[in-house]
Motif scaffolding. Structure first.
Motif, PDB file in Angstrom:
ATOM      1  N   GLN A  24       0.831  -1.205   0.000  1.00  0.00           N
ATOM      2  CA  GLN A  24       0.000   0.000   0.000  1.00  0.00           C
ATOM      3  C   GLN A  24       0.863   1.251   0.000  1.00  0.00           C
ATOM      4  O   GLN A  24       0.562   2.233  -0.685  1.00  0.00           O
ATOM      5  N   GLN A  25       1.979   1.218   0.751  1.00  0.00           N
ATOM      6  CA  GLN A  25       2.903   2.353   0.729  1.00  0.00           C
ATOM      7  C   GLN A  25       3.493   2.545  -0.671  1.00  0.00           C
ATOM      8  O   GLN A  25       3.644   3.668  -1.144  1.00  0.00           O
ATOM      9  N   LEU A  26       3.827   1.411  -1.326  1.00  0.00           N
ATOM     10  CA  LEU A  26       4.339   1.486  -2.695  1.00  0.00           C
ATOM     11  C   LEU A  26       3.323   2.160  -3.608  1.00  0.00           C
ATOM     12  O   LEU A  26       3.672   3.058  -4.396  1.00  0.00           O
ATOM     13  N   GLU A  27       2.062   1.743  -3.519  1.00  0.00           N
ATOM     14  CA  GLU A  27       1.015   2.327  -4.358  1.00  0.00           C
ATOM     15  C   GLU A  27       0.898   3.835  -4.102  1.00  0.00           C
ATOM     16  O   GLU A  27       0.742   4.622  -5.036  1.00  0.00           O
ATOM     17  N   ASN A  28       0.994   4.235  -2.830  1.00  0.00           N
ATOM     18  CA  ASN A  28       0.912   5.657  -2.488  1.00  0.00           C
ATOM     19  C   ASN A  28       2.092   6.427  -3.076  1.00  0.00           C
ATOM     20  O   ASN A  28       1.935   7.536  -3.597  1.00  0.00           O
ATOM     21  N   ILE A  29       3.283   5.833  -2.986  1.00  0.00           N
ATOM     22  CA  ILE A  29       4.486   6.470  -3.521  1.00  0.00           C
ATOM     23  C   ILE A  29       4.387   6.603  -5.039  1.00  0.00           C
ATOM     24  O   ILE A  29       4.714   7.646  -5.608  1.00  0.00           O
ATOM     25  N   LEU A  30       3.906   5.545  -5.708  1.00  0.00           N
ATOM     26  CA  LEU A  30       3.756   5.596  -7.165  1.00  0.00           C
ATOM     27  C   LEU A  30       2.789   6.714  -7.567  1.00  0.00           C
ATOM     28  O   LEU A  30       3.010   7.419  -8.552  1.00  0.00           O
TER      29      LEU A  30
END
Length: 212
Positions: A24-30
């Motif tokens: 989820q953090q990855l998705e937010n960063i993307l």
């Protein structure tokens, strides 16, 4: 105190490594990086690398992508180019942004699509990386099942083909059988650096018309 992504500055040619990043953090960063077209990411099982390429890297990847398009068009092979779209698979906990990538055998499955979701879509038939940094150590492309990976470094072009889940080095490309891809890419990238992109492209088109 948590840092906001906009507080972090990665200079061209540098990369930043973060650990324990959830999906989820990855998705937010993307999502946050979407406006920063220069940044590239590589994610593998909690490890995230953010890299900002040098300007010459961008020129090389565009030029090599153009060579591929010229070849495919001359050979009348249908393809769908996806540029540096993020390739990701949540189940495998892997994500990577190629410098450029192409659907060739699987192009029909990708017509009309703007994003790639490897949970349902096939991986690109060809991915291209330029001026490799440490992010390639993650072997994302191998895990995601990309059948052919080109890596262009200061030493020239390397072709890797996926066999039994592992990449092996190859001298030729199954997407372009009987065409000396390594020699052509190396020669015309060098021409691009010495005589300029426009003349190098014209010379390449001339080679293609005379030999294919």
């Amino acid at each position: 105190m948590l840092l906001e992504l906009q507080q972090i500055i990665v200079k061209p040619g540098q990369q930043m490594l973060l650990q324990d990043i959830s999906w989820q953090q990855l998705e937010n960063i993307l999502e946050e990086l979407e406006g920063r077209s220069a940044a590239r990411i590589s994610y593998s099982d909690g490890w995230l690398e953010i890299m900002v390429p040098l300007p010459e890297h961008e020129k090389d990847k565009e030029f090599i992508g153009d060579l591929v398009k010229i070849l495919l068009e001359k050979l009348q092979i249908d393809f769908e180019p996806f540029g540096s779209t993020t390739l990701k698979n949540e189940r495998m906990r892997q994500a990577v942004e190629a410098d450029t990538c192409f659907y060739i055998q699987n192009q029909a499955a990708m017509i009309g699509k703007n994003r790639i979701d490897l949970n349902v879509d096939p991986p690109p038939d060809l991915a291209i990386e330029v001026d490799i940094t440490s992010r390639t150590r993650f072997d994302n492309y191998e895990i995601l099942g990309v059948p052919e990976l080109w890596r262009y470094t200061q030493k020239g072009l390397e072709i890797s083909l996926l066999q039994n889940g592992k990449y092996i080095k190859a001298q030729s490309s199954p997407n372009f059988p009987d065409i000396p891809i390594v020699e052509l890419v190396n020669e015309y990238v060098q021409q691009c650096l010495t005589i300029g992109r426009s003349q190098a492209i014209r010379n390449f088109r001339s080679w293609v018309n005379n030999n294919l």
